[in-house]
Motif scaffolding. Structure first.
Motif, PDB file in Angstrom:
ATOM      1  N   HIS A  19       0.870  -1.185   0.000  1.00  0.00           N
ATOM      2  CA  HIS A  19       0.000   0.000   0.000  1.00  0.00           C
ATOM      3  C   HIS A  19       0.901   1.227   0.000  1.00  0.00           C
ATOM      4  O   HIS A  19       1.539   1.536   1.004  1.00  0.00           O
ATOM      5  N   ALA A  20       0.948   1.910  -1.122  1.00  0.00           N
ATOM      6  CA  ALA A  20       1.739   3.137  -1.254  1.00  0.00           C
ATOM      7  C   ALA A  20       0.822   4.351  -1.204  1.00  0.00           C
ATOM      8  O   ALA A  20      -0.325   4.290  -1.650  1.00  0.00           O
ATOM      9  N   ALA A  21       1.341   5.442  -0.656  1.00  0.00           N
ATOM     10  CA  ALA A  21       0.587   6.694  -0.632  1.00  0.00           C
ATOM     11  C   ALA A  21       1.355   7.751  -1.412  1.00  0.00           C
ATOM     12  O   ALA A  21       2.558   7.641  -1.627  1.00  0.00           O
ATOM     13  N   SER A  22       0.642   8.798  -1.848  1.00  0.00           N
ATOM     14  CA  SER A  22       1.238   9.860  -2.646  1.00  0.00           C
ATOM     15  C   SER A  22       2.620  10.225  -2.080  1.00  0.00           C
ATOM     16  O   SER A  22       2.776  10.342  -0.870  1.00  0.00           O
ATOM     17  N   ASP A  23       3.652  10.287  -2.947  1.00  0.00           N
ATOM     18  CA  ASP A  23       3.611  10.668  -4.332  1.00  0.00           C
ATOM     19  C   ASP A  23       3.922   9.501  -5.284  1.00  0.00           C
ATOM     20  O   ASP A  23       3.990   8.346  -4.854  1.00  0.00           O
ATOM     21  N   HIS A  24       4.178   9.818  -6.551  1.00  0.00           N
ATOM     22  CA  HIS A  24       4.358   8.780  -7.556  1.00  0.00           C
ATOM     23  C   HIS A  24       5.610   7.950  -7.329  1.00  0.00           C
ATOM     24  O   HIS A  24       5.665   6.790  -7.730  1.00  0.00           O
ATOM     25  N   VAL A  25       6.619   8.505  -6.658  1.00  0.00           N
ATOM     26  CA  VAL A  25       7.839   7.735  -6.395  1.00  0.00           C
ATOM     27  C   VAL A  25       7.524   6.552  -5.484  1.00  0.00           C
ATOM     28  O   VAL A  25       7.995   5.425  -5.702  1.00  0.00           O
ATOM     29  N   ASN A  26       6.718   6.782  -4.465  1.00  0.00           N
ATOM     30  CA  ASN A  26       6.317   5.695  -3.572  1.00  0.00           C
ATOM     31  C   ASN A  26       5.582   4.600  -4.345  1.00  0.00           C
ATOM     32  O   ASN A  26       5.812   3.404  -4.148  1.00  0.00           O
ATOM     33  N   ALA A  27       4.687   5.021  -5.218  1.00  0.00           N
ATOM     34  CA  ALA A  27       3.923   4.042  -6.001  1.00  0.00           C
ATOM     35  C   ALA A  27       4.824   3.291  -6.971  1.00  0.00           C
ATOM     36  O   ALA A  27       4.680   2.076  -7.156  1.00  0.00           O
ATOM     37  N   ALA A  28       5.768   3.994  -7.599  1.00  0.00           N
ATOM     38  CA  ALA A  28       6.656   3.346  -8.562  1.00  0.00           C
ATOM     39  C   ALA A  28       7.517   2.279  -7.891  1.00  0.00           C
ATOM     40  O   ALA A  28       7.729   1.185  -8.438  1.00  0.00           O
ATOM     41  N   VAL A  29       8.011   2.593  -6.701  1.00  0.00           N
ATOM     42  CA  VAL A  29       8.828   1.614  -5.978  1.00  0.00           C
ATOM     43  C   VAL A  29       7.982   0.426  -5.546  1.00  0.00           C
ATOM     44  O   VAL A  29       8.401  -0.737  -5.661  1.00  0.00           O
ATOM     45  N   LEU A  39       2.968  -9.464  -5.708  1.00  0.00           N
ATOM     46  CA  LEU A  39       2.061  -8.863  -4.738  1.00  0.00           C
ATOM     47  C   LEU A  39       1.237  -7.762  -5.390  1.00  0.00           C
ATOM     48  O   LEU A  39       1.767  -6.955  -6.162  1.00  0.00           O
ATOM     49  N   PRO A  40      -0.067  -7.683  -5.077  1.00  0.00           N
ATOM     50  CA  PRO A  40      -0.867  -6.569  -5.582  1.00  0.00           C
ATOM     51  C   PRO A  40      -0.433  -5.259  -4.931  1.00  0.00           C
ATOM     52  O   PRO A  40       0.059  -5.236  -3.801  1.00  0.00           O
ATOM     53  N   VAL A  41      -0.637  -4.175  -5.682  1.00  0.00           N
ATOM     54  CA  VAL A  41      -0.224  -2.850  -5.201  1.00  0.00           C
ATOM     55  C   VAL A  41      -1.431  -1.925  -5.178  1.00  0.00           C
ATOM     56  O   VAL A  41      -2.121  -1.749  -6.190  1.00  0.00           O
ATOM     57  N   ALA A  42      -1.681  -1.342  -4.017  1.00  0.00           N
ATOM     58  CA  ALA A  42      -2.707  -0.311  -3.858  1.00  0.00           C
ATOM     59  C   ALA A  42      -2.024   1.038  -3.733  1.00  0.00           C
ATOM     60  O   ALA A  42      -0.973   1.156  -3.088  1.00  0.00           O
ATOM     61  N   TYR A  43      -2.599   2.044  -4.364  1.00  0.00           N
ATOM     62  CA  TYR A  43      -2.033   3.401  -4.307  1.00  0.00           C
ATOM     63  C   TYR A  43      -3.075   4.347  -3.753  1.00  0.00           C
ATOM     64  O   TYR A  43      -4.191   4.448  -4.269  1.00  0.00           O
ATOM     65  N   GLU A  44      -2.701   5.050  -2.702  1.00  0.00           N
ATOM     66  CA  GLU A  44      -3.585   6.014  -2.048  1.00  0.00           C
ATOM     67  C   GLU A  44      -3.253   7.409  -2.573  1.00  0.00           C
ATOM     68  O   GLU A  44      -2.247   8.005  -2.196  1.00  0.00           O
ATOM     69  N   ALA A  45      -4.073   7.905  -3.481  1.00  0.00           N
ATOM     70  CA  ALA A  45      -3.836   9.212  -4.104  1.00  0.00           C
ATOM     71  C   ALA A  45      -4.487  10.291  -3.252  1.00  0.00           C
ATOM     72  O   ALA A  45      -5.641  10.676  -3.464  1.00  0.00           O
ATOM     73  N   ARG A  46      -3.729  10.788  -2.289  1.00  0.00           N
ATOM     74  CA  ARG A  46      -4.265  11.808  -1.378  1.00  0.00           C
ATOM     75  C   ARG A  46      -4.203  13.192  -1.990  1.00  0.00           C
ATOM     76  O   ARG A  46      -4.833  14.126  -1.496  1.00  0.00           O
ATOM     77  N   THR A  47      -3.403  13.343  -3.032  1.00  0.00           N
ATOM     78  CA  THR A  47      -3.272  14.633  -3.700  1.00  0.00           C
ATOM     79  C   THR A  47      -2.767  14.405  -5.116  1.00  0.00           C
ATOM     80  O   THR A  47      -2.213  13.343  -5.414  1.00  0.00           O
ATOM     81  N   PHE A  48      -2.993  15.361  -5.976  1.00  0.00           N
ATOM     82  CA  PHE A  48      -2.300  15.399  -7.261  1.00  0.00           C
ATOM     83  C   PHE A  48      -1.088  16.299  -7.027  1.00  0.00           C
ATOM     84  O   PHE A  48      -1.127  17.500  -7.267  1.00  0.00           O
ATOM     85  N   PHE A  49      -0.012  15.690  -6.518  1.00  0.00           N
ATOM     86  CA  PHE A  49       1.082  16.451  -5.945  1.00  0.00           C
ATOM     87  C   PHE A  49       1.760  17.369  -6.956  1.00  0.00           C
ATOM     88  O   PHE A  49       2.452  18.307  -6.581  1.00  0.00           O
ATOM     89  N   GLU A  50       1.556  17.106  -8.254  1.00  0.00           N
ATOM     90  CA  GLU A  50       2.145  17.999  -9.250  1.00  0.00           C
ATOM     91  C   GLU A  50       1.533  19.399  -9.174  1.00  0.00           C
ATOM     92  O   GLU A  50       2.182  20.390  -9.558  1.00  0.00           O
ATOM     93  N   ASP A  51       0.307  19.494  -8.670  1.00  0.00           N
ATOM     94  CA  ASP A  51      -0.318  20.814  -8.567  1.00  0.00           C
ATOM     95  C   ASP A  51       0.182  21.613  -7.362  1.00  0.00           C
ATOM     96  O   ASP A  51       0.427  22.823  -7.489  1.00  0.00           O
ATOM     97  N   PRO A  52       0.366  20.995  -6.166  1.00  0.00           N
ATOM     98  CA  PRO A  52       1.081  21.736  -5.123  1.00  0.00           C
ATOM     99  C   PRO A  52       2.492  22.148  -5.555  1.00  0.00           C
ATOM    100  O   PRO A  52       2.958  23.232  -5.211  1.00  0.00           O
TER     101      PRO A  52
END
Length: 215
Positions: A19-29, A39-52
């Motif tokens: 279970h990875a959470a924002s940002d995309h680097v966490n999800a990519a790893v 293993l299945p991968v879940a991604y928790e997109a708490r923000t579109f971090f490119e906009d901050p």
């Protein structure tokens, strides 16, 4: 190095899902290790971090930069590659689907708070415990970055004070934007209290002090 560390944790913890959470680097790893381990991968997109990131690097003028386009592209890639995406609200889900994610794999899991946050509390007692004078207190409890917009809150309090209201600013937390906010308040002659980071079990009292919470 990040993937190697995560791989070691998988050996030790034997998870059923990553279970990875924002940002995309966490999800990519997580994807790299998860695919290698089956293993299945879940991604928790708490923000579109490119906009901050955009907000911290010049605003709309930075939208056409290679850096912004790359951040958005990498984020979009992981949104489409993971097995499950969770996000905070309907508008965010629609954006994720618009970027190509399978709607059947995108779920809304709203933010929540402990039940204690919802129980009636005593503002006067909280102010007495913290040594906060009675006034109209406006502020926030946050990590203090430029994109929080708290400079606008200070400007608003200055205008309210010009109208004769004893309004003041309370900013709880720390971050790179805090020194600039303190300086801004001083220039505008706005009283400000900045206790910095506070223990989690003390956060409720600081919330209670506020009359207006600035988002």
């Amino acid at each position: 190095s990040y993937a190697s560390l995560l791989d070691g944790l998988v050996d030790r913890l034997r998870p059923d899902v990553l279970h990875a959470a924002s940002d995309h680097v966490n999800a990519a790893v997580a994807l790299e290790v998860g695919r290698a381990r089956g293993l299945p991968v879940a991604y928790e997109a708490r923000t579109f971090f490119e906009d901050p990131w955009l907000a911290r690097h010049g605003g709309e003028i930075a939208r056409s930069t290679d850096a912004y386009r790359l951040l958005r592209q990498r984020h979009t890639e992981v949104l489409g590659a993971v097995d499950v995406v969770t996000t905070l609200g309907a508008a965010m889900r629609e954006e994720i689907i618009a970027r190509g994610a399978d709607p059947a794999r995108v779920f809304i899991t709203p933010n929540a708070v402990p039940v204690d946050f919802l129980r009636p509390r005593d503002q006067a007692n909280a102010r007495a415990r913290l040594g906060i004078e009675d006034a109209l207190w406006i502020g926030s409890v946050a990590t203090i970055n430029d994109d929080e917009g708290l400079d606008t809150a200070i400007d608003a309090v200055a205008r309210v004070r010009d109208g004769g209201v004893d309004a003041r600013v309370l900013i709880v937390g720390d971050g790179p934007a805090l020194p600039g906010l303190i300086a801004r308040a001083a220039r505008m002659e706005v009283p400000i209290v900045t206790p910095g980071r506070v223990p989690v079990d003390a956060v409720l009292d600081w919330y209670d002090v506020l009359d207006v919470f600035s988002l």
